[in-house]
Design a protein around this motif. Sequence first.
Motif, PDB file in Angstrom:
ATOM      1  N   LEU A  92      34.974  38.725  71.689  1.00  0.00           N
ATOM      2  CA  LEU A  92      34.217  40.376  71.755  1.00  0.00           C
ATOM      3  C   LEU A  92      34.783  40.651  71.721  1.00  0.00           C
ATOM      4  CD1 LEU A  92      31.190  38.821  73.917  1.00  0.00           C
ATOM      5  CD2 LEU A  92      30.500  38.911  71.039  1.00  0.00           C
ATOM      6  N   VAL A  93      35.666  41.464  73.337  1.00  0.00           N
ATOM      7  CA  VAL A  93      36.525  42.466  73.053  1.00  0.00           C
ATOM      8  C   VAL A  93      37.375  42.896  71.930  1.00  0.00           C
ATOM      9  CG1 VAL A  93      38.345  43.621  74.274  1.00  0.00           C
ATOM     10  CG2 VAL A  93      36.432  42.243  75.585  1.00  0.00           C
ATOM     11  N   ARG A  94      37.957  42.134  71.610  1.00  0.00           N
ATOM     12  CA  ARG A  94      38.980  41.692  70.098  1.00  0.00           C
ATOM     13  C   ARG A  94      38.389  43.018  68.581  1.00  0.00           C
ATOM     14  NH1 ARG A  94      43.859  40.304  70.583  1.00  0.00           N
ATOM     15  NH2 ARG A  94      44.300  38.820  72.863  1.00  0.00           N
ATOM     16  N   ALA A  95      36.968  41.740  68.806  1.00  0.00           N
ATOM     17  CA  ALA A  95      36.085  42.483  68.000  1.00  0.00           C
ATOM     18  C   ALA A  95      35.905  44.120  67.996  1.00  0.00           C
ATOM     19  CB  ALA A  95      34.945  41.917  67.482  1.00  0.00           C
ATOM     20  N   GLU A  96      35.274  44.126  69.313  1.00  0.00           N
ATOM     21  CA  GLU A  96      35.447  45.904  69.487  1.00  0.00           C
ATOM     22  C   GLU A  96      36.270  47.195  68.913  1.00  0.00           C
ATOM     23  OE1 GLU A  96      32.281  48.482  70.637  1.00  0.00           O
ATOM     24  OE2 GLU A  96      31.785  46.553  70.335  1.00  0.00           O
ATOM     25  N   LEU A  97      37.530  46.046  69.676  1.00  0.00           N
ATOM     26  CA  LEU A  97      38.402  46.638  69.224  1.00  0.00           C
ATOM     27  C   LEU A  97      39.075  46.843  67.907  1.00  0.00           C
ATOM     28  CD1 LEU A  97      40.438  45.824  72.259  1.00  0.00           C
ATOM     29  CD2 LEU A  97      40.503  47.734  71.995  1.00  0.00           C
ATOM     30  N   GLN A  98      39.024  45.624  67.304  1.00  0.00           N
ATOM     31  CA  GLN A  98      39.124  45.908  65.685  1.00  0.00           C
ATOM     32  C   GLN A  98      37.768  46.747  65.185  1.00  0.00           C
ATOM     33  OE1 GLN A  98      39.013  42.131  63.788  1.00  0.00           O
ATOM     34  NE2 GLN A  98      39.587  42.896  62.051  1.00  0.00           N
ATOM     35  N   ALA A  99      36.556  47.050  65.842  1.00  0.00           N
ATOM     36  CA  ALA A  99      35.831  48.278  64.667  1.00  0.00           C
ATOM     37  C   ALA A  99      36.106  49.075  64.914  1.00  0.00           C
ATOM     38  CB  ALA A  99      34.383  47.448  64.931  1.00  0.00           C
ATOM     39  N   HIS A 100      36.626  49.335  66.235  1.00  0.00           N
ATOM     40  CA  HIS A 100      36.385  51.065  67.021  1.00  0.00           C
ATOM     41  C   HIS A 100      37.507  51.274  67.889  1.00  0.00           C
ATOM     42  CE1 HIS A 100      32.192  51.021  66.267  1.00  0.00           C
ATOM     43  NE2 HIS A 100      31.944  49.926  67.323  1.00  0.00           N
ATOM     44  N   ARG A 101      38.941  50.827  67.670  1.00  0.00           N
ATOM     45  CA  ARG A 101      40.032  51.282  67.901  1.00  0.00           C
ATOM     46  C   ARG A 101      40.403  51.576  69.439  1.00  0.00           C
ATOM     47  NH1 ARG A 101      42.984  54.563  63.803  1.00  0.00           N
ATOM     48  NH2 ARG A 101      41.598  55.789  64.316  1.00  0.00           N
ATOM     49  N   GLY A 102      39.362  51.353  70.021  1.00  0.00           N
ATOM     50  CA  GLY A 102      39.079  51.940  71.352  1.00  0.00           C
ATOM     51  C   GLY A 102      38.018  51.237  72.131  1.00  0.00           C
ATOM     52  N   ILE A 103      37.553  51.019  72.776  1.00  0.00           N
ATOM     53  CA  ILE A 103      36.242  50.895  73.572  1.00  0.00           C
ATOM     54  C   ILE A 103      36.322  51.790  74.527  1.00  0.00           C
ATOM     55  CG2 ILE A 103      35.354  48.973  75.814  1.00  0.00           C
ATOM     56  CD1 ILE A 103      37.291  46.861  74.640  1.00  0.00           C
ATOM     57  N   ALA A 104      34.446  52.434  74.461  1.00  0.00           N
ATOM     58  CA  ALA A 104      33.816  53.339  75.233  1.00  0.00           C
ATOM     59  C   ALA A 104      33.768  52.694  77.077  1.00  0.00           C
ATOM     60  CB  ALA A 104      32.495  53.577  75.119  1.00  0.00           C
ATOM     61  N   GLY A 105      34.073  53.839  77.701  1.00  0.00           N
ATOM     62  CA  GLY A 105      34.315  53.376  79.238  1.00  0.00           C
ATOM     63  C   GLY A 105      35.616  53.195  80.012  1.00  0.00           C
ATOM     64  N   TYR A 106      37.128  53.067  78.851  1.00  0.00           N
ATOM     65  CA  TYR A 106      38.432  52.384  78.611  1.00  0.00           C
ATOM     66  C   TYR A 106      39.234  53.776  78.595  1.00  0.00           C
ATOM     67  CZ  TYR A 106      35.101  48.158  80.556  1.00  0.00           C
ATOM     68  OH  TYR A 106      34.586  47.457  80.724  1.00  0.00           O
ATOM     69  N   GLY A 107      40.497  53.285  79.849  1.00  0.00           N
ATOM     70  CA  GLY A 107      41.148  54.309  79.207  1.00  0.00           C
ATOM     71  C   GLY A 107      40.543  56.030  79.512  1.00  0.00           C
ATOM     72  N   ARG A 108      42.126  57.062  79.619  1.00  0.00           N
ATOM     73  CA  ARG A 108      41.467  58.201  79.473  1.00  0.00           C
ATOM     74  C   ARG A 108      42.753  59.190  79.238  1.00  0.00           C
ATOM     75  NH1 ARG A 108      40.115  60.435  85.987  1.00  0.00           N
ATOM     76  NH2 ARG A 108      38.570  62.773  85.464  1.00  0.00           N
ATOM     77  N   PRO A 109      42.335  59.816  78.595  1.00  0.00           N
ATOM     78  CA  PRO A 109      42.983  60.666  78.024  1.00  0.00           C
ATOM     79  C   PRO A 109      44.414  61.663  78.291  1.00  0.00           C
ATOM     80  CG  PRO A 109      41.344  61.175  76.863  1.00  0.00           C
ATOM     81  CD  PRO A 109      41.296  60.118  77.638  1.00  0.00           C
TER      82      PRO A 109
END
Length: 265
Positions: A134-151
């Motif tokens: 599920l996480v990999r599919a989200e990453l493939q679809a959006h190149r990121g996951i909302a709520g993770y990482g911080r610029p």
Amino acid sequence: MSLSENVGGFRTRMGQAFVGSRAVFRGHDLHADLKDLDWIELYAFGITGRRLTPQQLRVLHAVWVFTSYPDARIWNNRVAALAGSARSTGNLAMAAAIAVSEASIYGRGIDIRAIDFLQRTRRALDQGDALDALVRAELQAHRGIAGYGRPIANGDERIAPMMALLRELGLDQGAHVRLAFEVERFLLEGRWRWRINYAALCGAIAADFGLSAREYYLFNVPAFLAGMQPCYIEAAERSPGATFPMPCTHVRYEGAPARAWPARP
């Protein structure tokens, strides 16, 4: 319901003001039945139609408090400060600053995507899907996951105090909160090295409290407001235009070179 069916009256299930008599708020007399409600309790009730528990309300208070930064460098606070510097009214300053809080990366846009991802993922897991897929599919679809990482930083200073409060109230083991940290663990163990940020944690909290994505979005509309007022006040107390002035010499110009203009005859 067609337009013609709404001609000649206003049908509502939300409330009505009977001027000179009473005001009804979601079926309750505002000045009698709801008079003792905390403001944020009334606000949440208006959005959801449900009465949240005292523990839930305390957490929702903290969601706003922990992100009320009176720093005029922050994008939406800057709007409030510049409005004060231009001698606009406080009302217009706050309205403009809240409007730009819709930002898709830092503001309300990321809130919607974060809670939507966690709710979709929780439902898929309950149906037997695997988290890594599920996480990999989200990453493939959006190149990121909302709520993770911080610029701007590796980590989020709001996570620790919010988790401390959730543990104090016994609300730290909700299905979506646990999922939010499971996703973080997967991302940290993988090549992404992304940590959870405030958007994912607060989205998880809202999901555990039973809020929909739209309800959570509406609840968060004033989330930055307490930090905006100080920025406006300080800018208004300075000389007009003295907040973030930018002289021409500080602008890196790469356009046409200076030209000599012929004198007027």
